[in-house]
Design a protein around this motif. Structure first.
Motif, PDB file in Angstrom:
ATOM      1  N   ALA A  37      54.617 -11.571  62.264  1.00 56.03           N
ATOM      2  CA  ALA A  37      54.676 -10.298  62.990  1.00 56.03           C
ATOM      3  C   ALA A  37      53.358  -9.992  63.703  1.00 56.03           C
ATOM      4  CB  ALA A  37      55.028  -9.159  62.027  1.00 56.03           C
ATOM      5  N   HIS A  38      52.390 -10.906  63.600  1.00 58.89           N
ATOM      6  CA  HIS A  38      51.066 -10.615  64.162  1.00 58.89           C
ATOM      7  C   HIS A  38      51.137 -10.288  65.657  1.00 58.89           C
ATOM      8  CE1 HIS A  38      46.696 -10.643  64.065  1.00 58.89           C
ATOM      9  NE2 HIS A  38      46.706 -11.320  65.197  1.00 58.89           N
ATOM     10  N   ALA A  39      51.866 -11.123  66.403  1.00 58.39           N
ATOM     11  CA  ALA A  39      51.961 -10.889  67.851  1.00 58.39           C
ATOM     12  C   ALA A  39      52.769  -9.633  68.149  1.00 58.39           C
ATOM     13  CB  ALA A  39      52.568 -12.103  68.545  1.00 58.39           C
ATOM     14  N   ALA A  40      53.731  -9.317  67.276  1.00 57.27           N
ATOM     15  CA  ALA A  40      54.495  -8.084  67.470  1.00 57.27           C
ATOM     16  C   ALA A  40      53.562  -6.870  67.345  1.00 57.27           C
ATOM     17  CB  ALA A  40      55.633  -8.000  66.457  1.00 57.27           C
ATOM     18  N   PHE A  41      52.603  -6.967  66.414  1.00 57.45           N
ATOM     19  CA  PHE A  41      51.631  -5.879  66.292  1.00 57.45           C
ATOM     20  C   PHE A  41      50.700  -5.828  67.507  1.00 57.45           C
ATOM     21  CE2 PHE A  41      52.658  -6.209  61.684  1.00 57.45           C
ATOM     22  CZ  PHE A  41      53.126  -4.917  61.539  1.00 57.45           C
ATOM     23  N   ILE A  42      50.438  -6.997  68.088  1.00 61.84           N
ATOM     24  CA  ILE A  42      49.646  -7.008  69.327  1.00 61.84           C
ATOM     25  C   ILE A  42      50.403  -6.226  70.410  1.00 61.84           C
ATOM     26  CG2 ILE A  42      48.726  -8.480  71.176  1.00 61.84           C
ATOM     27  CD1 ILE A  42      48.085 -10.575  69.060  1.00 61.84           C
ATOM     28  N   VAL A  43      51.720  -6.454  70.478  1.00 61.97           N
ATOM     29  CA  VAL A  43      52.534  -5.727  71.460  1.00 61.97           C
ATOM     30  C   VAL A  43      52.481  -4.220  71.167  1.00 61.97           C
ATOM     31  CG1 VAL A  43      54.857  -5.385  72.385  1.00 61.97           C
ATOM     32  CG2 VAL A  43      54.042  -7.701  71.901  1.00 61.97           C
ATOM     33  N   VAL A  44      52.553  -3.859  69.885  1.00 62.35           N
ATOM     34  CA  VAL A  44      52.457  -2.438  69.528  1.00 62.35           C
ATOM     35  C   VAL A  44      51.110  -1.871  70.007  1.00 62.35           C
ATOM     36  CG1 VAL A  44      52.376  -0.764  67.635  1.00 62.35           C
ATOM     37  CG2 VAL A  44      53.989  -2.660  67.531  1.00 62.35           C
ATOM     38  N   GLY A  45      50.050  -2.649  69.805  1.00 62.52           N
ATOM     39  CA  GLY A  45      48.727  -2.221  70.271  1.00 62.52           C
ATOM     40  C   GLY A  45      48.720  -2.012  71.782  1.00 62.52           C
ATOM     41  N   ALA A  46      49.399  -2.907  72.490  1.00 58.83           N
ATOM     42  CA  ALA A  46      49.459  -2.787  73.949  1.00 58.83           C
ATOM     43  C   ALA A  46      50.191  -1.514  74.358  1.00 58.83           C
ATOM     44  CB  ALA A  46      50.144  -4.027  74.541  1.00 58.83           C
ATOM     45  N   TYR A  47      51.302  -1.217  73.656  1.00 53.54           N
ATOM     46  CA  TYR A  47      52.006   0.040  73.940  1.00 53.54           C
ATOM     47  C   TYR A  47      51.114   1.244  73.632  1.00 53.54           C
ATOM     48  CZ  TYR A  47      56.602  -1.766  75.156  1.00 53.54           C
ATOM     49  OH  TYR A  47      57.623  -2.360  75.805  1.00 53.54           O
ATOM     50  N   GLY A  48      50.346   1.130  72.552  1.00 51.04           N
ATOM     51  CA  GLY A  48      49.422   2.212  72.212  1.00 51.04           C
ATOM     52  C   GLY A  48      48.460   2.470  73.353  1.00 51.04           C
ATOM     53  N   ALA A  49      47.884   1.384  73.901  1.00 47.94           N
ATOM     54  CA  ALA A  49      46.939   1.526  75.012  1.00 47.94           C
ATOM     55  C   ALA A  49      47.652   2.081  76.248  1.00 47.94           C
ATOM     56  CB  ALA A  49      46.310   0.171  75.325  1.00 47.94           C
ATOM     57  N   TYR A  50      48.914   1.642  76.435  1.00 51.09           N
ATOM     58  CA  TYR A  50      49.690   2.083  77.599  1.00 51.09           C
ATOM     59  C   TYR A  50      49.887   3.600  77.570  1.00 51.09           C
ATOM     60  CZ  TYR A  50      53.634   2.542  80.810  1.00 51.09           C
ATOM     61  OH  TYR A  50      54.460   2.927  81.839  1.00 51.09           O
ATOM     62  N   PHE A  51      50.332   4.111  76.412  1.00 52.38           N
ATOM     63  CA  PHE A  51      50.596   5.542  76.342  1.00 52.38           C
ATOM     64  C   PHE A  51      49.302   6.359  76.316  1.00 52.38           C
ATOM     65  CE2 PHE A  51      54.780   3.958  74.979  1.00 52.38           C
ATOM     66  CZ  PHE A  51      55.531   4.569  75.979  1.00 52.38           C
ATOM     67  N   ALA A  52      48.248   5.781  75.725  1.00 54.96           N
ATOM     68  CA  ALA A  52      46.954   6.476  75.767  1.00 54.96           C
ATOM     69  C   ALA A  52      46.499   6.644  77.218  1.00 54.96           C
ATOM     70  CB  ALA A  52      45.912   5.690  74.972  1.00 54.96           C
ATOM     71  N   PHE A  53      46.799   5.645  78.031  1.00 54.87           N
ATOM     72  CA  PHE A  53      46.398   5.678  79.434  1.00 54.87           C
ATOM     73  C   PHE A  53      47.309   6.595  80.249  1.00 54.87           C
ATOM     74  CE2 PHE A  53      46.277   3.950  83.786  1.00 54.87           C
ATOM     75  CZ  PHE A  53      44.912   3.971  84.019  1.00 54.87           C
ATOM     76  N   GLU A  54      48.619   6.442  80.057  1.00 55.73           N
ATOM     77  CA  GLU A  54      49.581   7.190  80.870  1.00 55.73           C
ATOM     78  C   GLU A  54      49.638   8.676  80.489  1.00 55.73           C
ATOM     79  OE1 GLU A  54      51.472   6.085  83.473  1.00 55.73           O
ATOM     80  OE2 GLU A  54      50.400   4.157  83.326  1.00 55.73           O
TER      81      GLU A  54
END
Lengths: 290, 243
Positions: A37-54
């Motif tokens: 699930a490591h890469a899945a958590f990377i994707v979650v991190g990316a969504y986190g950055a996305y919403f922090a930005f948007e």
């Protein structure tokens, strides 16, 4: 493109891959757990950055400072929730593969359900800019992401070398029983390591959010690449993860440039097969003890 | 009484138990040798005492306090130290780092330094190799390091699993001299030894284990001379040890 240009792009990519792989190999080293699930958590991190930005207008480098501690806590909580159930099992290894695979599916499903499968990426001003240095160009986003990876990996290295907890983590990686014998609370160390692995996944996700596009199922491709490069470097070796990441990223850049971008992912799988045939323990790996 | 084990049952995973209702007692300031055929449960006994294995049943008391079910680090804190068969060093760390890890539970830096100096005094050979990586030491040196490392926390009870395994006879002498030195320092030593003659002639008291239970115990020299035990348990082992 000229060789120098391809090399530079490959190196920049390698820096980010190294960070993406570091948490995965750390966890394997400490706990003998392959966290699918490591890469899945990377994707979650990316969504986190996305919403922090948007939503909040936070630059990814600011969001990094929030996402890493949040992921650290999330990781420790997840470990405490999931692992005690299977810890005493004689099939611990197999169980962790199934469990983390299930976790990856759940995460992907939840992301797709709430955020749909749209391709996304974070778009700060520097995402599309580059420094022109004579004959070569250096994309700013890749440069910043790669430099941040280097800084974080150096921080991880210093932490493992210089702190009491760092010593305990390395001791557990080198010999789990010996660590218990000298009084390391191996379960506590595993919990902290899982937290650190998750913080690294969160950091990697934040950085890839503005250099790659992502969507919920993107993690399958990433975990395949990450597994290939930590197998090349040697499972459980941080040095191996860094070397494997840089070597394969540069190699895939050349393949992409000379043969064609569709062939780039093949580089990783070819390396995986060759490693398993010629030297299964990888460049810096130890023989796996049973 | 230092250690009191009552009716302990222990084993690995979901396999049948290796220790089947074992009971034995260890007194302060003596040295013990556990012998018995392969699979008798000697190593399992030590792993259960130090908490690497949890007993499925039974009680273990150390200085009157119940310790079964505690974590290995908690049991170590109470004063029971373990040197496993494979010596369990950290192969990529230096001699000094290994010794410092031996004092992992000590948070007082000055005390740690003092203990380290004392270990180097007793083992000058380790001082000479302080910056060498443990994985590159010879087998005998590794065993010395593993034993020396236990001094960092000055345990009351030291459990040692087959320290002579795979070592040349001259080195084995050194190992036993070291254990004798530990005894003089007031440690109680519980030794598991495949070389029964060697182990029993070193120890005060002997335990004979078979099929996961205590079959016989008595003064160590008595066991060596007991014809029944010789025949049943020492047979080939004794012959090999006397060669």
């Amino acid at each position: 493109m000229n060789e120098l240009q391809v090399l530079i792009l490959g190196l920049l990519l390698g820096g980010v891959y190294a960070l993406m792989a570091s948490g995965l190999t750390l966890l394997f080293g400490v706990m003998r757990v392959v966290n699918l699930a490591h890469a899945a958590f990377i994707v979650v991190g990316a969504y986190g950055a996305y919403f922090a930005f948007e939503l909040l207008g936070l630059d990814p480098f600011v969001a990094l400072g929030l996402i890493m501690p949040a992921f650290f806590l999330l990781g420790m909580g997840l470990y405490r929730l999931l692992f005690p159930r299977i810890e005493g099992s004689p099939r611990f290894g197999e169980m962790t593969v199934l469990m983390t695979f299930g976790l990856a599916l759940i995460i992907e499903g939840l992301l797709a359900f709430y955020f749909t499968g749209i391709f996304r990426s974070v778009d700060p001003p520097y995402a599309t800019q580059a420094f022109i240095l004579g004959p070569v160009f250096v994309p700013r986003a890749q440069l910043y992401a790669s430099l941040t990876s280097v800084v974080l990996l150096m921080g991880l290295w210093a932490f493992l070398r210089m702190t009491r907890t760092g010593y305990a983590i390395r001791a557990t990686m080198q010999n789990r029983v010996a660590a218990q014998v000298v009084g390391v609370n191996v379960r506590r160390i595993s919990t902290v390591s899982f937290g650190i692995g998750m913080a690294l996944a969160g950091a990697a996700g934040t950085l890839v959010s503005f250099i790659f596009t992502f969507f919920p199922a993107r993690h399958w491709q990433w975990i395949a690449i990450l597994l290939a490069l930590i197998v090349l470097g040697g499972m459980g070796s941080l040095k191996g993860a860094v070397v494997g990441a840089v070597v394969l990223a540069v190699a895939s850049s050349f393949v992409s440039d000379r043969i064609g971008p569709t062939w780039a992912p093949m580089t990783f799988f070819a390396a995986l097969f060759v490693t398993l045939m010629v030297r299964p323990r990888g460049l810096f790996g130890k023989e796996i003890d049973r | 009484m230092l250690l009191d084990i009552q009716n302990v049952e222990a084993g690995y995973g979901s396999a049948p138990p290796v220790l089947r209702g074992l009971s034995l007692q260890v007194e302060d300031n003596r040295s013990y040798c556990v012998i018995g055929p392969n699979g008798a449960g000697k190593s399992t006994l030590l792993k259960t005492i130090v908490g690497i294995l949890r007993p499925r049943r039974g009680t273990i008391r150390f200085q009157g306090e119940s310790i079964e079910g505690l974590r290995p680090d908690e049991i170590l804190q109470k004063g029971i130290c373990f040197v496993p068969q494979d010596r369990s060093l950290f192969p990529e760390m230096t001699v000094q780092e290994n010794l410092r890890m031996g004092g992992f539970l000590i948070r007082d830096r000055r005390l740690l330094r003092e203990r380290l100096d004392r270990v180097y005094e007793l083992f000058p050979i380790l001082r000479d190799r302080t910056n060498q990586v443990a994985g590159t030491l010879s087998g005998g040196q590794q065993q010395m390091l593993a034993l020396a490392r236990t001094l960092m926390i000055e345990p009351k009870l030291l459990c040692v699993d087959e320290p002579s395994l795979g070592l040349a006879p001259g080195i084995v002498d050194q190992v036993f001299e070291t254990l004798t030195e530990f005894r003089k320092q007031g440690m109680t030593v519980l030794l598991v030894e495949q070389n029964a003659v060697r182990g029993l002639s070193w120890a005060d008291w002997g335990f004979v284990l078979d099929l996961g239970a205590l079959r016989f115990e008595g003064p160590a020299d008595g066991i060596l001379e007991n014809p029944q035990i010789r025949e049943l348990y020492l047979g080939r082992l004794a012959a090999r040890g006397e060669e």
